[in-house]
Design an enzyme around this catalytic site. Structure first.
Site, PDB file in Angstrom:
ATOM      1  N   LEU A  18       0.814  -1.224   0.000  1.00 53.84           N
ATOM      2  CA  LEU A  18       0.000   0.000   0.000  1.00 53.84           C
ATOM      3  C   LEU A  18       0.844   1.269   0.000  1.00 53.84           C
ATOM      4  O   LEU A  18       0.311   2.358  -0.192  1.00 53.84           O
ATOM      5  CB  LEU A  18      -0.929   0.025   1.223  1.00 53.84           C
ATOM      6  N   ARG A  19       2.150   1.123   0.258  1.00 52.95           N
ATOM      7  CA  ARG A  19       3.057   2.283   0.327  1.00 52.95           C
ATOM      8  C   ARG A  19       2.619   3.255   1.418  1.00 52.95           C
ATOM      9  O   ARG A  19       1.936   2.880   2.363  1.00 52.95           O
ATOM     10  CB  ARG A  19       3.156   3.003  -1.031  1.00 52.95           C
ATOM     11  N   ASN A  43       7.471  -3.219   3.690  1.00 47.94           N
ATOM     12  CA  ASN A  43       8.728  -2.727   3.099  1.00 47.94           C
ATOM     13  C   ASN A  43       8.650  -1.254   2.744  1.00 47.94           C
ATOM     14  O   ASN A  43       8.862  -0.846   1.615  1.00 47.94           O
ATOM     15  CB  ASN A  43       9.145  -3.573   1.885  1.00 47.94           C
ATOM     16  N   LYS A 105       7.269 -10.694   7.937  1.00 47.42           N
ATOM     17  CA  LYS A 105       7.718 -10.885   6.560  1.00 47.42           C
ATOM     18  C   LYS A 105       9.228 -11.034   6.484  1.00 47.42           C
ATOM     19  O   LYS A 105       9.967 -10.220   7.041  1.00 47.42           O
ATOM     20  CB  LYS A 105       7.272  -9.675   5.719  1.00 47.42           C
ATOM     21  N   HIS A 143       9.530 -14.035   1.148  1.00 48.02           N
ATOM     22  CA  HIS A 143       9.929 -13.738  -0.231  1.00 48.02           C
ATOM     23  C   HIS A 143      10.956 -14.807  -0.575  1.00 48.02           C
ATOM     24  O   HIS A 143      12.111 -14.722  -0.160  1.00 48.02           O
ATOM     25  CB  HIS A 143      10.514 -12.331  -0.357  1.00 48.02           C
ATOM     26  N   HIS A 181       4.008 -15.063  -3.297  1.00 47.32           N
ATOM     27  CA  HIS A 181       4.062 -14.934  -4.758  1.00 47.32           C
ATOM     28  C   HIS A 181       4.880 -16.058  -5.402  1.00 47.32           C
ATOM     29  O   HIS A 181       5.947 -15.838  -5.976  1.00 47.32           O
ATOM     30  CB  HIS A 181       4.549 -13.559  -5.217  1.00 47.32           C
ATOM     31  N   LEU A 226       9.182  -8.900  -9.165  1.00 51.61           N
ATOM     32  CA  LEU A 226       9.985  -9.950  -8.530  1.00 51.61           C
ATOM     33  C   LEU A 226       9.104 -10.768  -7.607  1.00 51.61           C
ATOM     34  O   LEU A 226       8.299 -10.178  -6.882  1.00 51.61           O
ATOM     35  CB  LEU A 226      11.153  -9.340  -7.752  1.00 51.61           C
ATOM     36  N   HIS A 258       4.488   1.570  -8.379  1.00 54.01           N
ATOM     37  CA  HIS A 258       5.644   2.462  -8.534  1.00 54.01           C
ATOM     38  C   HIS A 258       5.237   3.507  -9.568  1.00 54.01           C
ATOM     39  O   HIS A 258       4.604   3.172 -10.574  1.00 54.01           O
ATOM     40  CB  HIS A 258       6.854   1.707  -9.078  1.00 54.01           C
ATOM     41  N   ALA A 270      10.922  -3.003  -9.678  1.00 53.06           N
ATOM     42  CA  ALA A 270      10.136  -4.230  -9.830  1.00 53.06           C
ATOM     43  C   ALA A 270       8.767  -4.031  -9.189  1.00 53.06           C
ATOM     44  O   ALA A 270       8.660  -3.499  -8.090  1.00 53.06           O
ATOM     45  CB  ALA A 270      10.854  -5.383  -9.144  1.00 53.06           C
TER      46      ALA A 270
HETATM   47  C1  NCD Z   1       7.588  -5.403  -4.495  1.00 51.35           C
HETATM   48  C2  NCD Z   1       7.613  -3.916  -4.195  1.00 51.35           C
HETATM   49  O1  NCD Z   1       7.716  -3.125  -5.126  1.00 51.35           O
HETATM   50  O2  NCD Z   1       7.522  -3.545  -3.024  1.00 51.35           O
HETATM   51  N1  NCD Z   1       7.975  -5.621  -5.851  1.00 51.35           N
HETATM   52  C3  NCD Z   1       7.672  -6.683  -6.618  1.00 51.35           C
HETATM   53  O3  NCD Z   1       8.146  -6.761  -7.748  1.00 51.35           O
HETATM   54  N2  NCD Z   1       6.870  -7.631  -6.183  1.00 51.35           N
HETATM   55  C4  NCD Z   1       8.453  -6.125  -3.538  1.00 51.35           C
HETATM   56  C5  NCD Z   1       8.220  -7.601  -3.524  1.00 51.35           C
HETATM   57  O4  NCD Z   1       7.155  -8.063  -3.115  1.00 51.35           O
HETATM   58  O5  NCD Z   1       9.122  -8.322  -3.974  1.00 51.35           O
HETATM   59 ZN    ZN Z   2       5.323  -8.119  -2.552  1.00 52.12          ZN
END
Ligand code: NCD
Ligand code: ZN
Length: 350
Positions: A18-19, A43, A105, A143, A181, A226, A258, A270
């Site tokens: 969600l940033r 993160n 996590k 992850h 994922h 990723l 992003h 990513a």
């Molecule tokens: C995720 C992110 O941008 O926070 N990016 C992604 O490609 N999935 C980080 C993550 O979950 O690997």
């Molecule tokens: Zn993620």
């Protein structure tokens, strides 16, 4: 007989970014529109490493929801802690007692976006924390890629299983683990067959696309996430797992917004942005597999059952009508490009 309307229990998103700040404000309503709950990834910069930080982040999410016009109670963020080499068992006890922080996590240091503070040596540095998590039943969300740059990027998940996942689960067999994922046949087979409390989330992009999507006619940064998209045999294995009757595979979008400029860049970030149209994407994947009847279990039941929370009682309806994905969306002062921008999906939310 083709199904044209599909009503399922309201789904949950078990892996979401969600940033914060403007970005949070721009994306939070999209998730709340489709999902009742989401596991919110920690993160941020700096990462959400303590219960205090997680509760403050939860407050900011609640404020953003209200500012976006989402009524109280419509959407519940489920918070997580970012595991570091310096996390202590008391952080886990506090999380367990908080009632708001539901998981921890693991980012291997250097594996993905904002993972610099991640763990360098899981069993060497975090054993006491893992012991506590196992004891209180706190899930570890993983992850699952090695950060070792000498390993081919397409092999990092398979190598992680051997180097980290198996030793971890041998040392802590009752630890609740979510392989986040999942992207490979190797991962599917591991999760399907492993003994003990193991599950996995699967994204829409990994069900819909193989790695050709990143290179179709030129480099396509909005298909770069990723773990990276893999070859077709892996996609097929993921679709089989998601549409199977195994209780271990459930929905996690990994929607990772992003700004456009950071994706279309010499060193692009990513992450695929899918919160806007997550259920449309998943319905398309399940429909292509002829398994629409399995979507509800995957999206609405199995994750709740794994996390030990009640299944949602309200519903979401999808209809077989074209949904044209916008080419870009507002994202604070910038814009964001959703996955498969400009294309049309055969399903939309009613
Ligand atoms: C995720 C992110 O941008 O926070 N990016 C992604 O490609 N999935 C980080 C993550 O979950 O690997
Ligand atoms: Zn993620």
């Amino acid at each position: 007989m083709t199904i044209d309307t599909l009503t399922i229990a309201r789904p949950d998103d078990w892996h979401l970014h969600l940033r914060d700040g403007q970005a949070l404000q721009a994306v939070v309503a999209a998730t709340a529109r489709q999902f009742a709950r989401a596991i919110v990834m920690p993160n941020l910069k700096p990462p959400v490493t303590t219960v205090k930080l997680a509760l403050a982040y939860r407050e900011r999410i609640e404020l953003a929801l209200r500012a976006a016009g989402v009524a109280p109670g419509v959407f519940t963020p489920l918070m997580t802690l970012y595991l570091t080499d310096n996390t202590v068992p008391d952080d886990i006890v506090q999380a367990h007692e908080s009632g708001s922080v539901v998981a921890v996590k693991l980012y291997p240091a250097g594996a993905t976006t904002n993972s610099d503070a991640g763990v360098t040596d899981l069993l060497g540095r975090c054993s006491a924390v893992l012991e506590t998590m196992q004891r209180v039943g706190m899930p570890l969300l993983i992850h699952g890629e090695v950060a070792d740059q000498t390993i081919d990027i397409f092999d990092r998940e398979a190598v992680f299983i051997e180097r980290v996942m198996k030793p971890l689960r041998h040392a802590f067999p009752e630890l609740r683990v979510v392989f986040e994922h999942l992207t490979t046949k190797d991962g599917v087979e591991y999760v399907r067959d492993a003994a003990g409390p193991v599950a996995a989330t699967i994204t829409a992009q990994h069900l819909l696309y193989n790695r050709n999507a990143i290179f179709q006619g030129g480099v396509r940064p909005h298909y770069y996430c990723l773990p990276i998209l893999k070859r077709e045999a892996h996609r097929v294995a993921l679709v089989q797992a998601a549409t199977s009757d195994s209780a271990r595979f459930f929905l996690g979008t990994d929607s990772a917004p992003h700004a456009r400029g950071l994706k279309e860049h010499a060193c692009g970030c990513a992450g695929c942005y899918t919160a806007l149209h997550a259920m449309e994407l998943y319905a398309t994947a399940f429909d292509q597999a002829g398994k629409l009847d399995k979507l509800e279990a995957f999206a609405s039941f199995r994750g709740a059952d794994f996390y030990g929370v009640p299944r949602n009682r309200d519903v979401l309806t999808l209809v077989r009508e074209p949904f044209v994905i916008p080419t870009e969306l507002a994202f604070g002062d910038e814009t964001i490009v959703p996955l498969a921008a400009g294309e049309s999906l055969p399903w939309r939310m009613a």
